[in-house]
Motif scaffolding. Structure first.
Motif, PDB file in Angstrom:
ATOM      1  N   ARG A  54       1.866  -0.734  -3.585  1.00  0.00           N
ATOM      2  CA  ARG A  54       1.893  -0.592  -2.131  1.00  0.00           C
ATOM      3  C   ARG A  54       0.658  -1.230  -1.503  1.00  0.00           C
ATOM      4  NH1 ARG A  54       7.056   0.609  -1.202  1.00  0.00           N
ATOM      5  NH2 ARG A  54       6.319   0.576   0.979  1.00  0.00           N
ATOM      6  N   ARG A  55       0.106  -2.214  -2.173  1.00  0.00           N
ATOM      7  CA  ARG A  55      -1.107  -2.873  -1.691  1.00  0.00           C
ATOM      8  C   ARG A  55      -0.940  -3.387  -0.266  1.00  0.00           C
ATOM      9  NH1 ARG A  55      -4.626  -7.546  -4.798  1.00  0.00           N
ATOM     10  NH2 ARG A  55      -6.040  -8.008  -3.054  1.00  0.00           N
ATOM     11  N   ALA A  56       0.190  -3.991   0.016  1.00  0.00           N
ATOM     12  CA  ALA A  56       0.411  -4.566   1.345  1.00  0.00           C
ATOM     13  C   ALA A  56       0.341  -3.497   2.427  1.00  0.00           C
ATOM     14  CB  ALA A  56       1.759  -5.284   1.388  1.00  0.00           C
ATOM     15  N   ASP A  57       0.851  -2.297   2.134  1.00  0.00           N
ATOM     16  CA  ASP A  57       0.816  -1.216   3.120  1.00  0.00           C
ATOM     17  C   ASP A  57      -0.619  -0.783   3.410  1.00  0.00           C
ATOM     18  OD1 ASP A  57       3.611  -1.161   3.199  1.00  0.00           O
ATOM     19  OD2 ASP A  57       3.695   0.210   1.485  1.00  0.00           O
ATOM     20  N   ILE A  58      -1.414  -0.644   2.353  1.00  0.00           N
ATOM     21  CA  ILE A  58      -2.802  -0.210   2.527  1.00  0.00           C
ATOM     22  C   ILE A  58      -3.594  -1.280   3.276  1.00  0.00           C
ATOM     23  CG2 ILE A  58      -4.890   0.572   1.368  1.00  0.00           C
ATOM     24  CD1 ILE A  58      -2.499   2.433   1.079  1.00  0.00           C
ATOM     25  N   GLU A  59      -3.398  -2.536   2.920  1.00  0.00           N
ATOM     26  CA  GLU A  59      -4.123  -3.607   3.612  1.00  0.00           C
ATOM     27  C   GLU A  59      -3.682  -3.712   5.066  1.00  0.00           C
ATOM     28  OE1 GLU A  59      -3.411  -6.964   1.063  1.00  0.00           O
ATOM     29  OE2 GLU A  59      -5.252  -6.578  -0.109  1.00  0.00           O
ATOM     30  N   ARG A  60      -2.415  -3.400   5.346  1.00  0.00           N
ATOM     31  CA  ARG A  60      -1.945  -3.420   6.729  1.00  0.00           C
ATOM     32  C   ARG A  60      -2.628  -2.314   7.541  1.00  0.00           C
ATOM     33  NH1 ARG A  60       3.016  -2.063   5.969  1.00  0.00           N
ATOM     34  NH2 ARG A  60       3.571  -4.120   5.169  1.00  0.00           N
ATOM     35  N   ILE A  61      -2.815  -1.149   6.925  1.00  0.00           N
ATOM     36  CA  ILE A  61      -3.526  -0.064   7.598  1.00  0.00           C
ATOM     37  C   ILE A  61      -4.943  -0.503   7.961  1.00  0.00           C
ATOM     38  CG2 ILE A  61      -4.512   2.243   7.256  1.00  0.00           C
ATOM     39  CD1 ILE A  61      -2.076   2.809   5.441  1.00  0.00           C
ATOM     40  N   ASP A  62      -5.610  -1.144   7.009  1.00  0.00           N
ATOM     41  CA  ASP A  62      -6.971  -1.625   7.242  1.00  0.00           C
ATOM     42  C   ASP A  62      -6.987  -2.689   8.342  1.00  0.00           C
ATOM     43  OD1 ASP A  62      -9.434  -0.822   6.372  1.00  0.00           O
ATOM     44  OD2 ASP A  62      -9.597  -2.274   4.756  1.00  0.00           O
ATOM     45  N   MET A  63      -6.034  -3.616   8.305  1.00  0.00           N
ATOM     46  CA  MET A  63      -5.980  -4.690   9.288  1.00  0.00           C
ATOM     47  C   MET A  63      -5.698  -4.149  10.683  1.00  0.00           C
ATOM     48  SD  MET A  63      -6.386  -7.886   9.774  1.00  0.00           S
ATOM     49  CE  MET A  63      -6.380  -8.450   8.050  1.00  0.00           C
ATOM     50  N   GLN A  64      -4.761  -3.211  10.784  1.00  0.00           N
ATOM     51  CA  GLN A  64      -4.452  -2.619  12.086  1.00  0.00           C
ATOM     52  C   GLN A  64      -5.664  -1.892  12.651  1.00  0.00           C
ATOM     53  OE1 GLN A  64      -1.051  -0.193  11.148  1.00  0.00           O
ATOM     54  NE2 GLN A  64       0.419  -1.852  11.468  1.00  0.00           N
TER      55      GLN A  64
END
Length: 420
Positions: free
Chosen positions: A402-412
């Motif tokens: 779920r790396r993409a989800d975690i990185e999306r949280i950080d980016m948002q």
């Protein structure tokens, strides 16, 4: 790579040390310290056992968290206003507790303890929401770490130090009055703390405050995977620590004094150091890499207990194993709390954080606690600690996929920081 320790003196981060202290101070005063007072006053064991129910408010706080999201006291903003109110009432509650004797009025002091625990849990709701709202994305790890430091220091003051003060100097009544005075002083930190730059709009109705946080979260495609990750991420750590004191005394043969000294001093210091170091490192690594790196360290550090189980009986070896496990656990805690903050929307941060933090206790309460004894009986201590490393792996694997989800949280989060 330099570690930006200067992040801890930032205007938004530094007050969290004192606010974390305010969050941790009442816990022991309605728990272990109150039980010690009742014991000294010759209250029966059955009645003392009844006092353990006082802390139920901490596990049920998500029930009234929507009220904190929906309503504002009308001063100091939606979060700090509630923090100030609860801190002042907590100070008064502790003063009143000090005027009641468990020996003659156990029911009255139990009622006051329940009220103090309720106010303390309410303060925690508002504080967790404030911390989520006020911190920039890159400050979340440091903010979590400094909160942990304050919380742990408060536990030392209201747990160990309070017992010494009551027994040697002031007596129980005056000690509770002293703790009430300390609680009142923490209100100054609430006045000093800055208001979030973008506090978010409160829900328009109580119904929306109850239903919208869940609806918003479960509309996310990754919602169920993230919930499972929250349960699994620190599960190996929870299993390793569930009976660690029993293992060190009964399994490894160390004396209670040796174990108490190492756990209370070295273990606590290592946890605080790990949280502070991890929080600062997160500003460089970002959320995903921190969770992955610290999660791996958490898993490997359980081998320290395995070494104690199979190695020679040596107090320095025991101290090293305990320190390593607590150090890595503290780093993992900083990243994990930052993840919970990142998952919350500011409109509903009180309710969402309360629900997510309650969910994070599921593994520790309903899995690690009941399952550890039969695993130890089946595998013996060395085999059990090897299995705890394996128990930690599913959480790391789920994090990876779920790396993409975690990185999306950080980016948002970073995009919101720039917008503010």
């Amino acid at each position: 790579m330099s570690i930006p320790l200067s992040i801890y003196v930032g205007r938004r981060v530094s007050p969290l040390l004192f606010l974390g202290f305010a969050s941790g101070l009442p816990l022991a005063l309605t728990g272990g310290t109150l039980q010690a007072w009742a014991t000294v006053e010759s209250v029966s064991l059955q009645e003392i056992g009844f006092l353990t129910l006082v802390g139920t408010a901490y596990t049920l706080k998500f029930i009234w968290a929507p009220l904190i999201d929906r309503y504002s006291p009308g001063f100091l903003g939606r979060r700090r206003g509630w923090m100030l109110i609860t801190q002042v009432l907590l100070a008064l509650g502790l003063l009143v507790m000090g005027q009641i004797s468990p020996a003659t009025s156990l029911g009255a002091i139990a009622v006051m303890a329940v009220l103090v625990a309720f106010l303390s849990a309410t303060q925690d709701i508002a504080f967790d929401a404030y911390r989520t709202d006020v911190l920039a994305t890159y400050e979340r790890g440091a903010g979590a770490a400094l909160s942990v430091l304050g919380y742990r220091l408060a536990m030392l003051v209201s747990g160990g130090f309070a017992l010494v003060v009551a027994d040697q100097w002031l007596g129980w009544s005056s000690m509770y009055s002293l703790m009430g005075g300390l609680m009142l002083l923490t209100a100054l930190a609430t006045l000093w703390a800055p208001e979030p730059s973008n506090p978010g709009q409160a829900p328009r109705s109580l119904e929306e405050a109850v239903t919208a946080p869940l609806g918003e979260f479960f509309r996310r495609p990754e919602a169920w995977a993230l919930l499972l990750m929250i349960v699994l991420y620190k599960l190996g750590d929870a299993f390793a620590g569930a009976l660690s004191t029993t293992f060190l005394i009964r399994g490894a043969g160390f004396s209670p004094t040796e174990v108490g000294t190492v756990n209370k001093i070295l273990g606590l210091s290592a946890t605080i150091l790990g949280a502070l170091f991890g929080g600062a490192l997160m500003a460089r690594l970002g959320l995903f890499r921190s969770l992955l790196f610290f999660g791996g360290l958490q898993a490997v550090s359980n081998l320290g207990y395995w070494v104690i189980a199979v190695g020679p009986h040596n107090v320095w070896l025991m101290a090293a194993g305990v320190a390593l496990e607590n150090l890595c656990g503290g780093m993992g805690t900083a990243a994990f709390v930052a993840l919970l903050m990142g998952l919350c929307k500011q409109e509903f941060s009180a309710t969402q954080f309360a629900l997510l933090s309650a969910l994070s206790a599921v593994g520790r309460t309903y899995l690690a606690g009941p399952l550890t004894p039969p695993l130890v009986e089946k595998l013996d201590w060395p085999g059990f600690f090897l299995v705890t490393v394996l128990i930690a792996l599913p959480g790391i694997w789920l994090l990876w996929i779920r790396r993409a989800d975690i990185e999306r949280i950080d980016m948002q989060g970073m995009q919101e920081d720039r917008a503010n």
